[in-house]
Design an enzyme around this catalytic site. Structure first.
Site, PDB file in Angstrom:
ATOM      1  N   HIS A 206       0.767  -1.260   0.096  1.00 43.49           N
ATOM      2  CA  HIS A 206       0.273  -0.152   0.167  1.00 43.49           C
ATOM      3  C   HIS A 206       0.965   1.078  -0.311  1.00 43.49           C
ATOM      4  CE1 HIS A 206       1.280  -0.205   4.228  1.00 43.49           C
ATOM      5  NE2 HIS A 206       0.627   1.184   4.324  1.00 43.49           N
TER       6      HIS A 206
HETATM    7  C1  UD1 Z   1      -1.363   6.375   5.709  1.00 38.52           C
HETATM    8  C2  UD1 Z   1       0.381   6.397   6.215  1.00 38.52           C
HETATM    9  C3  UD1 Z   1       1.377   5.388   5.792  1.00 38.52           C
HETATM   10  C4  UD1 Z   1       0.553   3.624   6.886  1.00 38.52           C
HETATM   11  C5  UD1 Z   1      -1.033   3.892   6.319  1.00 38.52           C
HETATM   12  C6  UD1 Z   1      -1.732   2.972   6.859  1.00 38.52           C
HETATM   13  C7  UD1 Z   1       0.741   8.870   5.941  1.00 38.52           C
HETATM   14  C8  UD1 Z   1       1.153   9.713   5.093  1.00 38.52           C
HETATM   15  N1  UD1 Z   1       0.791   7.904   5.869  1.00 38.52           N
HETATM   16  O1  UD1 Z   1      -1.375   5.720   4.262  1.00 38.52           O
HETATM   17  O2  UD1 Z   1       2.445   5.678   6.883  1.00 38.52           O
HETATM   18  O3  UD1 Z   1       1.871   2.803   6.258  1.00 38.52           O
HETATM   19  O4  UD1 Z   1      -1.571   4.710   6.949  1.00 38.52           O
HETATM   20  O5  UD1 Z   1      -2.956   2.083   6.822  1.00 38.52           O
HETATM   21  O6  UD1 Z   1       0.505   9.535   7.305  1.00 38.52           O
HETATM   22  N2  UD1 Z   1      -8.569   6.094   2.028  1.00 38.52           N
HETATM   23  C9  UD1 Z   1      -9.095   4.920   2.229  1.00 38.52           C
HETATM   24  N3  UD1 Z   1     -10.325   4.864   3.550  1.00 38.52           N
HETATM   25  C10 UD1 Z   1     -10.018   5.061   4.503  1.00 38.52           C
HETATM   26  C11 UD1 Z   1      -8.515   5.783   4.261  1.00 38.52           C
HETATM   27  C12 UD1 Z   1      -7.740   6.341   2.820  1.00 38.52           C
HETATM   28  O7  UD1 Z   1     -10.753   4.634   1.061  1.00 38.52           O
HETATM   29  O8  UD1 Z   1     -10.290   4.966   5.544  1.00 38.52           O
HETATM   30  C13 UD1 Z   1      -8.362   5.722   0.754  1.00 38.52           C
HETATM   31  C14 UD1 Z   1      -7.986   7.410  -0.072  1.00 38.52           C
HETATM   32  O9  UD1 Z   1      -8.989   7.024  -1.137  1.00 38.52           O
HETATM   33  C15 UD1 Z   1      -7.141   8.233   0.280  1.00 38.52           C
HETATM   34  C16 UD1 Z   1      -5.853   7.048   0.025  1.00 38.52           C
HETATM   35  O10 UD1 Z   1      -6.818   5.538   1.095  1.00 38.52           O
HETATM   36  O11 UD1 Z   1      -6.586   8.905  -0.698  1.00 38.52           O
HETATM   37  C17 UD1 Z   1      -5.127   7.023   1.331  1.00 38.52           C
HETATM   38  O12 UD1 Z   1      -5.200   7.374   2.961  1.00 38.52           O
HETATM   39  P1  UD1 Z   1      -4.257   8.362   3.416  1.00 38.52           P
HETATM   40  O13 UD1 Z   1      -4.660   8.169   4.759  1.00 38.52           O
HETATM   41  O14 UD1 Z   1      -3.495   9.500   2.741  1.00 38.52           O
HETATM   42  O15 UD1 Z   1      -3.206   7.635   3.261  1.00 38.52           O
HETATM   43  P2  UD1 Z   1      -2.531   5.174   3.388  1.00 38.52           P
HETATM   44  O16 UD1 Z   1      -2.204   5.527   1.966  1.00 38.52           O
HETATM   45  O17 UD1 Z   1      -3.775   5.177   4.151  1.00 38.52           O
HETATM   46  N1  UDP Z   2      -3.941  -5.419   8.818  1.00 37.01           N
HETATM   47  C1  UDP Z   2      -5.160  -5.855   8.822  1.00 37.01           C
HETATM   48  N2  UDP Z   2      -5.782  -6.153   7.874  1.00 37.01           N
HETATM   49  C2  UDP Z   2      -4.713  -6.534   6.768  1.00 37.01           C
HETATM   50  C3  UDP Z   2      -3.928  -5.993   6.913  1.00 37.01           C
HETATM   51  C4  UDP Z   2      -3.274  -5.082   7.757  1.00 37.01           C
HETATM   52  O1  UDP Z   2      -5.138  -6.100  10.492  1.00 37.01           O
HETATM   53  O2  UDP Z   2      -6.227  -6.303   6.197  1.00 37.01           O
HETATM   54  C5  UDP Z   2      -3.023  -5.051  10.099  1.00 37.01           C
HETATM   55  C6  UDP Z   2      -1.769  -5.421  10.425  1.00 37.01           C
HETATM   56  O3  UDP Z   2      -1.948  -6.913  11.365  1.00 37.01           O
HETATM   57  C7  UDP Z   2      -0.239  -4.990  11.301  1.00 37.01           C
HETATM   58  C8  UDP Z   2      -0.939  -3.402  10.739  1.00 37.01           C
HETATM   59  O4  UDP Z   2      -2.370  -3.904   9.898  1.00 37.01           O
HETATM   60  O5  UDP Z   2      -1.120  -4.766  12.821  1.00 37.01           O
HETATM   61  C9  UDP Z   2      -0.859  -2.408   9.535  1.00 37.01           C
HETATM   62  O6  UDP Z   2      -1.077  -1.919   8.984  1.00 37.01           O
HETATM   63  P1  UDP Z   2      -0.578  -1.344   7.951  1.00 37.01           P
HETATM   64  O7  UDP Z   2       0.362  -2.160   6.941  1.00 37.01           O
HETATM   65  O8  UDP Z   2      -1.484  -0.404   7.034  1.00 37.01           O
HETATM   66  O9  UDP Z   2       0.826   0.039   8.016  1.00 37.01           O
HETATM   67  P2  UDP Z   2       1.973   0.547   8.458  1.00 37.01           P
HETATM   68  O10 UDP Z   2       2.125  -0.737   9.395  1.00 37.01           O
HETATM   69  O11 UDP Z   2       2.140   0.318   7.185  1.00 37.01           O
HETATM   70  O12 UDP Z   2       2.277   1.679   8.612  1.00 37.01           O
END
Ligand code: UD1
Ligand code: UDP
Length: 365
Positions: A206
């Protein structure tokens, strides 16, 4: 009474702060949870509060998805208002998201102490938004809760004073130890997906630098598919909405062998991880969990802020080249699973809260 504010906003923060929230509950410590609303879809948000049996947040800023600047600045302004309102003494943030950065900057301008949980992680790649968030947060924090000696060392190398650094282990271990048995007993995910133990790879991808570029994303999927075909297994890919949106926008067709599924709740995901033959990921938390669970991991990146997983032999960095991914998978499947978990003994949440109790007792004397 010391007022602790806990700021969170995304899936990994809910999971990794759950042991700290539980610790406050069990010790009868007053706390306020501020949810920024960076994640808001049920399967990235509400389902984690439910499965982890956490109380609803006291505040939800409902900031939603926006550009980095807009998202961070809206959170910052709202967090400031709440912190002033509740007269917080200590503010806790965890990790490296925009919610963390906003919480850190808001707190640093007020008369409250900032604790950064998971301090001192470094990928040394300034192009990742998370690296900026971590570095800035560490440099304005009063308490640096480093998960390992390695992360503490990075902080010292940046000139941060020793008295601010406390090595606690990572709260991911606390959360995993508490929930793994429950997941094993309660989750029926393997049956639902009609898969059996060790007969599949589990994948997550992601990260913006991987999925926001069409060529990179396609190359990664192709590498994973080659690896799965060689091993004659399928790949389960619970797809994050960012990646799902990008697949659609770029019109990428998913190669054979990769099965897209919805993001899973924590228990389902833990069960999928624990029983996988191998994990492929660009997630920080998943690299840690695979290592703790004793499942070989290939990280689809050039660098990692979790070098401990590589040093103990649990993880290999493959880069994003398709052949590189397939080769790393082959290599990790030959590895002996005999490493020790480098992220602590599952008491990080308790150590963090203990630190505040000790400090406030000292202040009172
Ligand atoms: C964010 C964090 C990343 C983390 C991840 C955990 C930052 C810069 N990035 O990335 O470090 O690993 O969360 O999962 O803070 N969206 C939805 N539903 C939601 C949230 C997001 O559909 O509830 C979609 C939207 O299209 C949005 C995109 O996901 O534009 C990205 O969401 P965003 O929170 O900006 O960044 P993540 O990729 O989730
Ligand atoms: N995770 C989850 N369901 C999923 C994918 C990830 O519960 O479908 C959990 C996973 O066990 C871990 C956390 O989400 O604890 C990791 O989150 P993510 O990969 O979104 O963020 P990052 O750790 O890269 O910031």
């Amino acid at each position: 009474m010391t007022e602790i504010a806990i700021i969170l906003g995304t899936r990994p923060e809910i999971i990794k702060l759950s042991p700290v929230i539980r610790e406050c509950e069990e010790r009868g410590i007053e706390y306020t949870v501020i949810h920024t609303g960076q994640h808001y879809s049920d399967n990235l948000d509400t389902v984690f509060f439910e499965r982890l049996e956490l109380p609803k947040p006291d505040y939800n800023l409902s900031v939603g998805s926006k550009s980095h600047g807009k998202q961070t600045s809206e959170m910052l302004a709202d967090i400031e208002e709440i912190l002033l309102d509740i007269d917080a003494d200590i503010v806790l943030v965890q990790g490296d998201t925009n919610s963390v950065l906003a919480g850190a900057i808001a707190t640093s301008k007020l008369d409250a102490d900032l604790g950064h949980i998971e301090a001192g992680l470094r990928s040394f790649n300034r192009e990742m938004p998370e690296e900026t968030n971590r570095v800035v947060t560490d440099h304005v924090a009063d308490y640096l809760f480093a998960p390992t000696e390695q992360s503490a060392e990075y902080l010292r190398e940046e000139g941060l004073p020793d008295e601010r650094i406390i090595v606690t282990g990572n709260t991911v271990v606390d959360a995993l130890y508490r929930n793994q048995k429950i997941a094993e007993e309660k989750s029926s995910i393997l049956r639902e997906f009609d898969i059996i133990d060790e007969d599949y790879f589990l994948m997550t991808a992601h990260r913006a630098e991987n999925v926001d570029n069409s060529d990179s994303f396609e190359e990664i999927l192709s590498g994973v598919s080659i690896a799965a075909n060689r091993e004659n297994v399928i790949v389960i890919y619970p797809i994050h909405p960012r990646a799902e949106n990008k697949l659609e926008e770029f019109g990428i067709s998913v190669p054979p062998g990769i099965r897209l599924v919805e993001p899973q709740d924590y228990l389902g995901f833990l069960k999928l991880q624990a029983n996988a033959k191998l994990v492929l990921t660009d997630s920080g938390g998943v690299q840690e969990e695979a290592c703790i669970l004793g499942v070989p991991c290939v990280t689809i990146r050039e660098n990692t802020e979790r070098p401990e997983t590589v040093s103990v032999g649990a993880n290999q960095l493959s880069g994003i080249d398709a052949e590189g991914i397939a080769d790393s998978v082959e290599c990790m499947l030959k590895t002996d699973i005999d490493w020790d978990n480098p992220f602590g003994d599952g008491t990080a949440g308790s150590r963090i809260i203990e630190e505040f109790i000790t400090t406030s007792a000292e202040v009172k004397q």
